[in-house]
Design an enzyme around this catalytic site. Structure first.
Site, PDB file in Angstrom:
ATOM      1  N   ASP A   5       0.864  -1.180   0.000  1.00  0.00           N
ATOM      2  CA  ASP A   5       0.000   0.000   0.000  1.00  0.00           C
ATOM      3  C   ASP A   5       0.897   1.226   0.000  1.00  0.00           C
ATOM      4  OD1 ASP A   5      -2.296   1.759   0.460  1.00  0.00           O
ATOM      5  OD2 ASP A   5      -3.312  -0.019   1.242  1.00  0.00           O
ATOM      6  N   THR A  56       5.639 -17.649  -6.382  1.00  0.00           N
ATOM      7  CA  THR A  56       6.019 -18.905  -7.033  1.00  0.00           C
ATOM      8  C   THR A  56       4.975 -19.378  -8.038  1.00  0.00           C
ATOM      9  OG1 THR A  56       5.159 -20.088  -5.099  1.00  0.00           O
ATOM     10  CG2 THR A  56       7.530 -19.726  -5.204  1.00  0.00           C
ATOM     11  N   ARG A  89      -0.088 -27.678   1.732  1.00  0.00           N
ATOM     12  CA  ARG A  89      -0.999 -28.787   1.497  1.00  0.00           C
ATOM     13  C   ARG A  89      -0.399 -30.181   1.636  1.00  0.00           C
ATOM     14  NH1 ARG A  89      -3.264 -25.656  -3.704  1.00  0.00           N
ATOM     15  NH2 ARG A  89      -1.166 -24.787  -3.433  1.00  0.00           N
TER      16      ARG A  89
END
Length: 231
Positions: free
Chosen positions: A63, A117, A209
């Site tokens: 920002d 990535t 995961r």
């Protein structure tokens, strides 16, 4: 110590805490990203710290400089080891981030996201209109991070060696997109194994995961940790 951070990205609070049951007797390090933080709030950081775990707060702030300064000042009130900003925010924003991080009691290290990535060469050139190779872009952003006082950068393991060389080894390197040889790459484009990341000089890795969705999460974590630590 080289830390392996487990990425916590769950859809519901019960799923999160069901997963954490696997680590009642095992201290570990966890990455709390945007989705998990938006759901669980700052309280998750305090809970994980109280359980004896390290926390990497990966909110990728990007920002105007004053807003990022204020954000980092608030986040440094939390017991976290690492926080992230996007290096594409530019030098003034990065300097503001470092300033804010130093004003809280925990003073976490600030890492700059280079190229995600999930970004491949086609996306960089065709969609983002950046006329550099992925590697050139990553190295330029890493050198900007170094000049503006960041502690390190986030990149794929494939770029770590050259980042270390381009910054005289002064920057810490954290690498997501980590997979064992038998794992699928999911939506990651530039992946590496824990041993490859280690050989390239990474200081931290992130695994999500393959651990959180494993049938035996603790065993999966220990397999990754064994390869990462080279035992």
């Amino acid at each position: 110590m080289r830390d392996l951070y487990i990425a916590l990205d769950f859809k519901t609070e019960p799923e999160l805490w069901d997963f954490m049951e696997n680590f009642q007797d095992q201290s570990a390090a966890f990455k709390v990203g945007m989705s998990q933080f938006y759901m669980s709030g700052p309280e998750i950081v305090w809970k994980l710290a109280a359980m004896g775990h390290k926390v990497f707060l990966d909110l990728k702030c990007h920002d105007i400089p004053n807003t990022v300064y204020l954000a980092m000042r608030q986040l440094s009130q939390l017991p976290v080891e690492l926080i992230t900003v996007h290096t594409l925010g530019g030098p003034a924003m990065l300097k503001a981030a470092v300033k804010g991080a130093k004003e809280g009691p925990y003073q976490p290290k600030v890492l700059g996201i280079t190229q995600l990535t999930s970004t491949d060469q086609n996306m960089l050139t065709e969609d983002l209109h950046i006329q550099q190779s992925v590697e050139e872009s990553v190295l330029d952003l890493a050198q900007m991070a170094q000049k503006t006082g960041l502690d390190g950068v986030v990149s794929s393991a494939l770029e770590v060696k050259k980042i270390k060389a381009a910054t005289n080894g002064e920057l810490l390197a954290l690498t997501p997109g980590i997979r064992l040889a038998e794992d699928t790459s999911d939506d990651q484009s530039r992946v590496a194994s824990p041993s490859q990341a280690k050989a390239n000089g990474a200081d931290y890795i992130v695994v999500g995961r393959p651990i959180t969705q494993a049938k035996d999460p603790l065993a999966a974590y220990q397999n990754y940790l064994k390869e990462w630590q080279g035992e």
